[in-house]
Design a protein around this motif. Structure first.
Motif, short mmCIF file in Angstrom:
data_model
loop_
_atom_site.label_atom_id
_atom_site.label_comp_id
_atom_site.label_asym_id
_atom_site.label_seq_id
_atom_site.Cartn_x
_atom_site.Cartn_y
_atom_site.Cartn_z
N VAL A 1 42.22 41.42 42.23
CA VAL A 1 41.37 42.41 41.57
C VAL A 1 41.06 41.98 40.14
N GLN A 2 39.80 42.03 39.79
CA GLN A 2 39.42 41.73 38.41
C GLN A 2 39.82 42.91 37.53
N GLN A 3 40.53 42.59 36.46
CA GLN A 3 40.91 43.63 35.50
C GLN A 3 40.05 43.46 34.25
N ILE A 4 39.64 44.59 33.71
CA ILE A 4 38.78 44.55 32.52
C ILE A 4 39.48 45.22 31.35
N GLU A 5 39.12 44.77 30.19
CA GLU A 5 39.61 45.39 28.96
C GLU A 5 38.73 46.58 28.62
N PRO A 6 39.26 47.54 27.88
CA PRO A 6 38.45 48.71 27.49
C PRO A 6 37.12 48.35 26.84
N LYS A 7 37.10 47.32 26.02
CA LYS A 7 35.86 46.93 25.33
C LYS A 7 34.77 46.48 26.29
N ASP A 8 35.18 46.10 27.51
CA ASP A 8 34.23 45.61 28.50
C ASP A 8 33.67 46.69 29.42
N LEU A 9 34.06 47.94 29.19
CA LEU A 9 33.56 49.04 30.00
C LEU A 9 32.61 49.90 29.18
N ASP A 10 31.38 49.97 29.62
CA ASP A 10 30.36 50.79 28.95
C ASP A 10 30.31 52.14 29.66
N LEU A 11 30.82 53.17 29.02
CA LEU A 11 30.84 54.51 29.62
C LEU A 11 29.44 55.09 29.78
N ASN A 12 28.46 54.53 29.09
CA ASN A 12 27.08 55.00 29.23
C ASN A 12 26.38 54.43 30.45
N ASP A 13 27.00 53.44 31.11
CA ASP A 13 26.42 52.84 32.30
C ASP A 13 26.75 53.72 33.50
N LEU A 14 25.82 54.58 33.86
CA LEU A 14 26.06 55.53 34.94
C LEU A 14 25.92 54.92 36.33
N ASP A 15 25.67 53.61 36.41
CA ASP A 15 25.72 52.93 37.70
C ASP A 15 27.17 52.74 38.14
N ILE A 16 28.08 52.76 37.17
CA ILE A 16 29.50 52.56 37.45
C ILE A 16 30.14 53.88 37.85
N LEU A 17 30.86 53.85 38.97
CA LEU A 17 31.65 55.00 39.40
C LEU A 17 33.05 54.84 38.83
N LEU A 18 33.48 55.78 38.01
CA LEU A 18 34.83 55.76 37.48
C LEU A 18 35.73 56.50 38.46
N LEU A 19 36.83 55.87 38.81
CA LEU A 19 37.75 56.47 39.77
C LEU A 19 39.13 56.60 39.15
N ASP A 20 39.49 57.83 38.84
CA ASP A 20 40.79 58.17 38.28
C ASP A 20 41.74 58.41 39.45
N VAL A 21 42.81 57.61 39.55
CA VAL A 21 43.71 57.74 40.69
C VAL A 21 45.01 58.45 40.32
N ARG A 22 44.99 59.16 39.19
CA ARG A 22 46.16 59.95 38.78
C ARG A 22 46.18 61.27 39.55
N GLU A 23 47.26 61.98 39.41
CA GLU A 23 47.39 63.30 40.01
C GLU A 23 46.55 64.30 39.22
N PRO A 24 46.14 65.41 39.84
CA PRO A 24 45.28 66.39 39.15
C PRO A 24 45.83 66.89 37.83
N GLU A 25 47.12 67.13 37.74
CA GLU A 25 47.68 67.61 36.48
C GLU A 25 47.60 66.55 35.37
N GLU A 26 47.60 65.28 35.75
CA GLU A 26 47.44 64.21 34.77
C GLU A 26 46.00 64.16 34.27
N PHE A 27 45.05 64.39 35.17
CA PHE A 27 43.64 64.40 34.80
C PHE A 27 43.38 65.41 33.69
N ALA A 28 44.05 66.54 33.74
CA ALA A 28 43.86 67.59 32.74
C ALA A 28 44.25 67.13 31.34
#
Length: 157
Positions: free
Chosen positions: A39-66
């Motif tokens: 799996v390719q790992q990326i650094e935070p600086k390499d992720l553009d949160l404004n790029d809405l083509d990217i699906l962000l997938l949070d795999v934490r538990e719901p209480e962690e998401f909060a």
């Protein structure tokens, strides 16, 4: 009153438990090492949160998401333990198998294992945020929350 025989038996059980923990720990390290190769790992600086083509997938538990997340748009929360059961319905049917996916968790391993599993399931463009949200915050970036933005506060020496 505990006899010498009982004491020896307990010590052997404790030793067996410790050996099992070491074995499982070593096996976990191997799982992570194998996933790092796949799996390719990326650094935070390499992720553009404004790029809405990217699906962000949070795999934490719901209480962690909060406690904080990256963005609301094109963002899913699927706990790692449920990924295989709902990925087809929530990801494939909605976005297809070529959608760019970036997984993340709090420290990194769950996101990494989730990304590897998604690749095994046929998703073709999957990456993980290296060292998870800890790395994200340590790099000076912020999280969203229901109360506003969250930043890492530097400790005073």
């Amino acid at each position: 009153m505990e006899t010498l025989k009982d004491s020896a038996h307990l010590d052997l059980e404790e030793l067996a438990q410790r050996r099992a923990e070491v074995y499982l720990s070593e096996q976990f390290k191997k799982l992570i090492s194998d996933a790092e190769k796949n799996v390719q790992q990326i650094e935070p600086k390499d992720l553009d949160l404004n790029d809405l083509d990217i699906l962000l997938l949070d795999v934490r538990e719901p209480e962690e998401f909060a406690s904080g997340y990256l963005r609301k748009e094109k963002h899913l929360t699927i706990p790692r333990g449920k990924l295989e059961f709902v990925a087809i319905k929530k990801i494939f049917e909605q976005y297809g198998h070529d959608v760019p996916i970036v997984t993340y968790c709090f420290k990194g391993p769950r996101g990494l294992l989730a990304a590897e599993q998604l690749k095994k399931m046929g998703f073709t463009n999957v990456k993980n945020i290296k060292d998870g949200l800890i790395n994200w915050l340590e790099s000076g970036r912020t999280l969203k929350s229901y109360f506003g933005e969250i930043t890492l506060v530097a400790k005073k020496s």
